[in-house]
Enzyme design. Sequence first.
Site, PDB file in Angstrom:
ATOM      1  NE  ARG A   1     101.942   5.583 -14.299  1.00 25.24           N
ATOM      2  CZ  ARG A   1     102.656   4.499 -14.579  1.00 25.24           C
ATOM      3  NH1 ARG A   1     103.388   4.480 -15.666  1.00 25.24           N
ATOM      4  NH2 ARG A   1     102.617   3.434 -13.803  1.00 25.24           N
TER       5      ARG A   1
ATOM      6  CG  ASP B   1     104.349  12.948  -4.403  1.00 27.25           C
ATOM      7  OD1 ASP B   1     105.534  12.720  -4.077  1.00 27.25           O
ATOM      8  OD2 ASP B   1     103.798  12.378  -5.349  1.00 27.25           O
TER       9      ASP B   1
ATOM     10  CB  ALA C   1      96.547   3.784  -4.087  1.00 30.20           C
ATOM     11  NE  ARG C   2      99.589  -1.892  -5.498  1.00 36.62           N
ATOM     12  CZ  ARG C   2      99.087  -1.655  -6.704  1.00 36.62           C
ATOM     13  NH1 ARG C   2      97.876  -1.157  -6.805  1.00 36.62           N
ATOM     14  NH2 ARG C   2      99.798  -1.913  -7.780  1.00 36.62           N
TER      15      ARG C   2
ATOM     16  CG  ASP D   1      89.059  -0.768  -6.606  1.00 38.11           C
ATOM     17  OD1 ASP D   1      88.045  -1.452  -6.850  1.00 38.11           O
ATOM     18  OD2 ASP D   1      90.082  -0.788  -7.331  1.00 38.11           O
TER      19      ASP D   1
ATOM     20  CD  GLU E   1      92.558  -6.943  -3.469  1.00 38.97           C
ATOM     21  OE1 GLU E   1      92.854  -7.384  -4.604  1.00 38.97           O
ATOM     22  OE2 GLU E   1      92.624  -5.744  -3.177  1.00 38.97           O
TER      23      GLU E   1
ATOM     24  CG  HIS F   1      92.197  -4.602  -6.824  1.00 38.11           C
ATOM     25  ND1 HIS F   1      93.234  -5.093  -6.093  1.00 38.11           N
ATOM     26  CD2 HIS F   1      92.736  -3.657  -7.641  1.00 38.11           C
ATOM     27  CE1 HIS F   1      94.367  -4.488  -6.457  1.00 38.11           C
ATOM     28  NE2 HIS F   1      94.081  -3.611  -7.393  1.00 38.11           N
TER      29      HIS F   1
ATOM     30  CB  ALA G   1      92.859  -0.247 -13.725  1.00 37.16           C
TER      31      ALA G   1
END
Length: 329
Positions: free
Chosen positions: A159, A179, A239-240, A263, A268, A287, A290
């Site tokens: 997304r 992908d 993302a991760r 990010d 963390e 992080h 969003a």
Amino acid sequence: MAAGPRLRSLFFPGDLWDALASLGQLRLPPDDADLSDVATFVRLLDGAEVVVTTWGCAPLSEEVLAAAPRLRLLAHTGASVKAYATPACFARGVRVTQAGDAMEYAVGEQALALTLALLHRLHRFDHALRSGVHWAAAKTAPPRRELRDSVVGVVGASRTGRAYIALVRALGARVLVFDPYLSAEEAVELGVARVGLDELMSSARVVSLHAPVLPATVGMVGARELALMPDGGLLVNTARSLLVDSDALLAALRTGRLDAALDVFDEEPLPVDHPLRALPNVLLTPHEAAGTVESRRRAGEIVVAEVARFLRGEALHHEVTPELLDRMG
């Protein structure tokens, strides 16, 4: 409601809180409650049919579910519910929904902002001026490039990946995507070219990561893949952190050959003495990709709507099945 006052106000401001409250009796934890503590979480769930979660809650384990026999729905305000939903949820008939759609644009837009900052070397200029170097020295940076006509590689047409693709294509970028789940038809619709990971890493000026964390994606960008990137290549990760071999990335960044905007991190909060903090070719954010006002509100709206549908016996629009959970990061 498994959230403290700060998170409640972020996701359910004003009218949204009223809308949620209109759906049934709300039970709130004490303001200082530690919801990662199983006993505390169990007390909150006593007699509950629906639990709304944010972050920091205990997972819905067998122990928790045994103490909450009436629970039928977990509604999560974030995207991945892997930290909270368990096989026991599905075995006991507890349905799961999440608000990942709410944050796709915010993350895509921050990834775009980070991309533009890296291309124009804003992070290097900022670091130089803040460190007190001479004005002429501060102007020294690797060549700056425009996004228009740049080749951008996107790892993961998720997304957030699709939101980012739409934004960079609107500004004139040419997009490659790796992908394995992206079909040829979807690639045509997105206006991108499907390629292998090696081709993407070696061809793109910017590589932006948007894949979930799965066994096949952990460490997918390692020393070999980073070495494929051209000199002056740029890596964006909203993302991760587990998608990247962090030691290999740090080693590559220390050479100055690549720049990165990150990010997400293995640890963390990022320790204050972490070497990434001192590198002039790295742009760091804590992080928060969003974390826009609009994204949080959209998440609250999705949760309110999903809970209302559940209570009316209607189909959920964002339901997570065991199969979908396996593919989530």
